[in-house]
Every structure is written in C-alpha cells, then in structure tokens.
Design a protein around this motif. Sequence first.
Motif, short mmCIF file in Angstrom:
data_model
loop_
_atom_site.label_atom_id
_atom_site.label_comp_id
_atom_site.label_asym_id
_atom_site.label_seq_id
_atom_site.Cartn_x
_atom_site.Cartn_y
_atom_site.Cartn_z
N MET A 91 70.20 73.67 72.16
CA MET A 91 69.00 73.29 72.90
C MET A 91 67.94 74.37 72.83
O MET A 91 66.77 74.08 72.53
N LEU A 94 66.45 74.56 69.17
CA LEU A 94 65.64 73.43 68.75
C LEU A 94 64.38 73.26 69.61
O LEU A 94 63.31 72.95 69.09
N LEU A 95 64.51 73.49 70.92
CA LEU A 95 63.33 73.31 71.76
C LEU A 95 62.32 74.42 71.51
O LEU A 95 61.11 74.18 71.50
N GLU A 97 61.89 76.02 68.65
CA GLU A 97 61.27 75.72 67.36
C GLU A 97 60.31 74.54 67.47
O GLU A 97 59.23 74.53 66.88
N GLY A 98 60.73 73.50 68.22
CA GLY A 98 59.88 72.33 68.41
C GLY A 98 58.57 72.72 69.05
O GLY A 98 57.49 72.26 68.66
N HIS A 99 58.64 73.61 70.04
CA HIS A 99 57.44 74.09 70.71
C HIS A 99 56.59 74.92 69.75
O HIS A 99 55.35 74.84 69.75
#
Lengths: 105, 298
Positions: A91, A94-95, A97-99
């Motif tokens: 989590m 990925l979060l 990197e997504g941000h």
Amino acid sequence: MSDNTGTWWIWRVFWILLIVTAIEVILGIIKPAVLIDNALLGTSLLNLIFIILTIIKAAYIVMEFMHLGDEVKGLKLSILLPAIVLIPYLMFILLTEGHYIFGTL
Amino acid sequence: MSDIKTNENKAWTGGDIPFKASYGKLMMWFFLVSDALTFSGFLCAYGFVRFKYSHIWPVADEVFTHFPFLKGEYPMLFVALMTFILIMSSVTMVLAVNEGHKNNKNKVILWLGLTIFGGFVFLGSQAWEWGHFIHGDKGGIELPNHEIVHVVNSENHPYSIYDLVGVDSYAENITISVDDIKKALISNTNFGIRLANKSVVNGKAAINYLNNSELVLGANLVKNEYGHQLFANFFYFITGFHGFHVFSGVVLLIVIFINVIKGVYEKRGHYEMVEKVGLYWHFVDLVWVFVFTFFYLV
C-alpha cells in the motif's frame, strides 16, 4: 469465549458487524462536512474512520468466526504476519508512487 | 511401518504437531493467506490508479445509486444490503460449524442450506448490479480528448441524458445523438455540463464543449459512461474476482451439503470438512468487507 455449548457469541459478533456496517453506511450517506474537511495522514478523517471500522470488522471475522483467536500462537503469527507486513508495505509503495505520478504521463 | 513406529517420538516423522491443527485446515489457512495477498494486490493497484487520477475519478455514490424495484436514487443502499446478506450467510456458516462440533447432523443441514441460499442471493444481487452497470444509468459524453462529461441540473447534480431528450433508456433502438443534447441544452438553460474534474460549464460554453464529441451509453472494458475507463475495468476485475470466489464457495458448500446429507462426515466421526469450507466462506465475507470500503465507501 468461543466454547461449543452456546451460540450467543456468534450473535454478539453478528450484531457488532451489523452495527459497524450501519455506521459506515450512515456516515457514507450523510458525509459530515467536519470529517471531510479535516485531513490526517494524507486523507480525510471520514476515510480514516472507514478504514478503522473495516479493520475492526475484519478482526472480528478472522478471530471469532474463523477461530484464529483459538489457535496456537505459532499458527496465529504465521497467518497474520505475512498479511500485516506485506499489505501495508505494498500500500505504502503503490499509493506513494500513484501520488507522485499524479497529473503526469 | 516399523521404521515409523520406532521414530514416533522424533519430530521429523511427523509425530510432533506444533500448530495443533490438521493438515487440511493448515493448508486452507495458507491458501487463504496467498489469496488475501492477491486481493490486496488488486485493491492496492486500484488505489494507485485512483491516486494518479484523483482529480477526475468518478464518485462511487453517483454511480451505484439504484435499488431493485424502486424508482429514485438511493446511494450505497443496495451495496449495504449485499454486505448484510454476506454477513448473514457468514453467521449461518458459523452456526453450521458449531452444530458440526456436536455431531448434530440435521442442524448442520439446516444451517448449511441457509448459507447456500445466502450465497445464491448474493450472486443474484451482484448479477443485478453488473447488469445495471453494463446498461448504464444517466449516460455520458466523451469529448475529443477522451474526457467523459455529464449533463447536470441547476443543482449541479448529474441528470439523465435520456430524461433530457425524453426517451426511455430501456427502449429498443435508441437513436439519440449529441446534437439532440445540444438542442435540449439550448432550449433549457437550467442544465449544464460537468467536466471530469467536477467543474460545471453552462450556456454557450457548454455547447461549444460538445463539438465533435460522442455519446457513451453504458459501460464495458472499452467504454465507460461513468468516467475514467479504469474505474469500470477495476469494477469488473475486483467485484468479478470476488464474485467468482463466492461462486466457488457456493459450489464447495453444495458438495459438502450433499456429503452431510449422505452421512459421510457422520461415519467419519467429525465434521472438519464443514469447518474447512467454513474458513473459505468467511474469507469471502472478509474480502467483501474490504471491497465494500475501498471501492464503494472511500
């Protein structure tokens, strides 16, 4: 707690799950402004409440309904540790990197 | 055989049981751990995409608003009902396991039967939800830059394209075009266009936005009227993967249901198989708790 003679503990868990779900749905429908406008750890208080309530529900299902609470310590740890270590790690990666790629590509 | 006998007290022969659980139960637990990691992979990927497109992501409250046989909008209510159904069938499953401990065959049959019924009701609900999602709700318009925009009323609430031009969304051979929407927007200035980032444009500007755009009615893996395409894709993959687990669970439940009726476990002297399938069934409920929060609520 979970002896085989009675069923009262099953209904206790049922009511807890039902009430927690009801709280989630009611909060999801009325969406109190104070919980949406205030943020903590990068998300709104409302989302944090949802996540905490979800973990409470998950704990009751795993510990009571699946009887993991009654297993020996070694079994408990070998089931819970991979999930507790790997899922928050995935989590986080990925979060973050997504941000980071927000609005790019 | 004699070898095994003489080595009985040594751990390597299998005489030692550190986890005090049977082989089958242990393997079910380890399978569930790996399955939990698969689902968390799905949900974390969803989170990744959602953070990346957070400014244009559809609002789940506006997508899942309908309830079977009821007109009007009831956001979250149907999903909440599905959650309740799954929790309820989890309870009947524990009751079946509980009666299994007491070797109470008839009660096991009763509670297992109710669990299977709950599983079918959940699957039916999900089929309804998918059918509704695929057919589409209010319709969307895809701009030349692939952005999905929606018609909104004076309160900036999404408004059905079908209602705007006055056709029934379930009628056969629907022939509405973007030009019809433009005409309706010119004649009725209460309506506007809401862009993917939720800002609203009215009047002339709204009509200019619709030049060279296309209607999108319904959702599948290539088109999605609700907003960003990945929203539909993740909806199908996450709820589909979970629904497939429910389906597998129902099949397993039916198998052991038949075995219980035939008295297989009664002869064996214990109902551990019911317990093992029960573990799987609770896990399906557990996953739904997370899907419910991260797909529908947050």
